[in-house]
Design a protein around this motif. Structure first.
Motif, PDB file in Angstrom:
ATOM      1  N   PRO A   2      -5.255 -38.669   9.107  1.00  0.00           N
ATOM      2  CA  PRO A   2      -4.211 -38.366   8.220  1.00  0.00           C
ATOM      3  C   PRO A   2      -3.126 -38.914   8.170  1.00  0.00           C
ATOM      4  O   PRO A   2      -2.697 -39.290   9.314  1.00  0.00           O
ATOM      5  CB  PRO A   2      -4.137 -36.754   8.507  1.00  0.00           C
ATOM      6  N   GLN A   3      -2.353 -39.225   7.052  1.00  0.00           N
ATOM      7  CA  GLN A   3      -1.245 -39.987   7.163  1.00  0.00           C
ATOM      8  C   GLN A   3      -0.185 -39.405   6.381  1.00  0.00           C
ATOM      9  O   GLN A   3      -0.444 -38.565   5.375  1.00  0.00           O
ATOM     10  CB  GLN A   3      -1.334 -41.467   6.561  1.00  0.00           C
ATOM     11  N   SER A   4       1.181 -39.568   6.670  1.00  0.00           N
ATOM     12  CA  SER A   4       2.082 -38.864   5.581  1.00  0.00           C
ATOM     13  C   SER A   4       2.935 -40.009   5.121  1.00  0.00           C
ATOM     14  O   SER A   4       3.250 -40.969   5.911  1.00  0.00           O
ATOM     15  CB  SER A   4       2.949 -37.820   6.425  1.00  0.00           C
ATOM     16  N   GLN A   5       3.525 -39.685   4.067  1.00  0.00           N
ATOM     17  CA  GLN A   5       4.425 -40.873   3.605  1.00  0.00           C
ATOM     18  C   GLN A   5       5.366 -40.034   2.385  1.00  0.00           C
ATOM     19  O   GLN A   5       4.850 -39.213   1.789  1.00  0.00           O
ATOM     20  CB  GLN A   5       3.668 -41.847   2.574  1.00  0.00           C
ATOM     21  N   VAL A   6       6.597 -40.489   2.501  1.00  0.00           N
ATOM     22  CA  VAL A   6       7.521 -39.805   1.576  1.00  0.00           C
ATOM     23  C   VAL A   6       7.035 -40.340   0.245  1.00  0.00           C
ATOM     24  O   VAL A   6       6.650 -41.436  -0.095  1.00  0.00           O
ATOM     25  CB  VAL A   6       9.133 -40.592   1.751  1.00  0.00           C
ATOM     26  N   LEU A   7       6.972 -39.484  -0.661  1.00  0.00           N
ATOM     27  CA  LEU A   7       6.331 -39.369  -2.179  1.00  0.00           C
ATOM     28  C   LEU A   7       7.409 -40.497  -2.762  1.00  0.00           C
ATOM     29  O   LEU A   7       6.591 -41.280  -3.632  1.00  0.00           O
ATOM     30  CB  LEU A   7       6.500 -38.111  -2.787  1.00  0.00           C
ATOM     31  N   ALA A   8       8.590 -40.536  -2.835  1.00  0.00           N
ATOM     32  CA  ALA A   8       9.306 -41.404  -3.483  1.00  0.00           C
ATOM     33  C   ALA A   8       8.847 -43.082  -3.101  1.00  0.00           C
ATOM     34  O   ALA A   8       8.924 -43.709  -3.917  1.00  0.00           O
ATOM     35  CB  ALA A   8      10.881 -41.325  -3.072  1.00  0.00           C
ATOM     36  N   ASP A   9       8.697 -43.087  -1.650  1.00  0.00           N
ATOM     37  CA  ASP A   9       8.196 -44.454  -1.439  1.00  0.00           C
ATOM     38  C   ASP A   9       6.907 -44.911  -2.109  1.00  0.00           C
ATOM     39  O   ASP A   9       6.854 -46.088  -2.566  1.00  0.00           O
ATOM     40  CB  ASP A   9       8.109 -44.616   0.099  1.00  0.00           C
TER      41      ASP A   9
END
Length: 77
Positions: A2-9
């Motif tokens: 699993p990964q996470s990333q800022v939605l805006a990015d």
């Protein structure tokens, strides 16, 4: 994993990437047609506009543009 990333990015990357490919398509059509290609505006298509007939568009170009394309086709990559 699993990964996470800022939605805006993610959205910024998505819009920049599609603009890159739209520019590539425009450049290819400019080369193939010898001039300004028809609009590739997604909003036009979504609002019921029809896709451009590129074969007809290329056929309508002056003979010297067609000769240049034929010469380039013979020359190869």
């Amino acid at each position: 994993m699993p990964q996470s990333q800022v939605l805006a990015d993610i959205l910024l990357h998505l819009f920049n990437h599609q603009a890159h490919h739209r520019g590539q398509a425009h450049a290819c059509l400019s080369i193939l047609t010898g001039g300004e290609p028809p609009s590739l505006d997604l909003l036009d298509f979504q609002r019921g506009g029809s896709a451009p007939n590129l074969e007809k568009f290329i056929a309508s170009k002056p003979a010297d543009c067609k000769k240049d394309k034929e010469r380039d086709d013979r020359r190869g990559p």
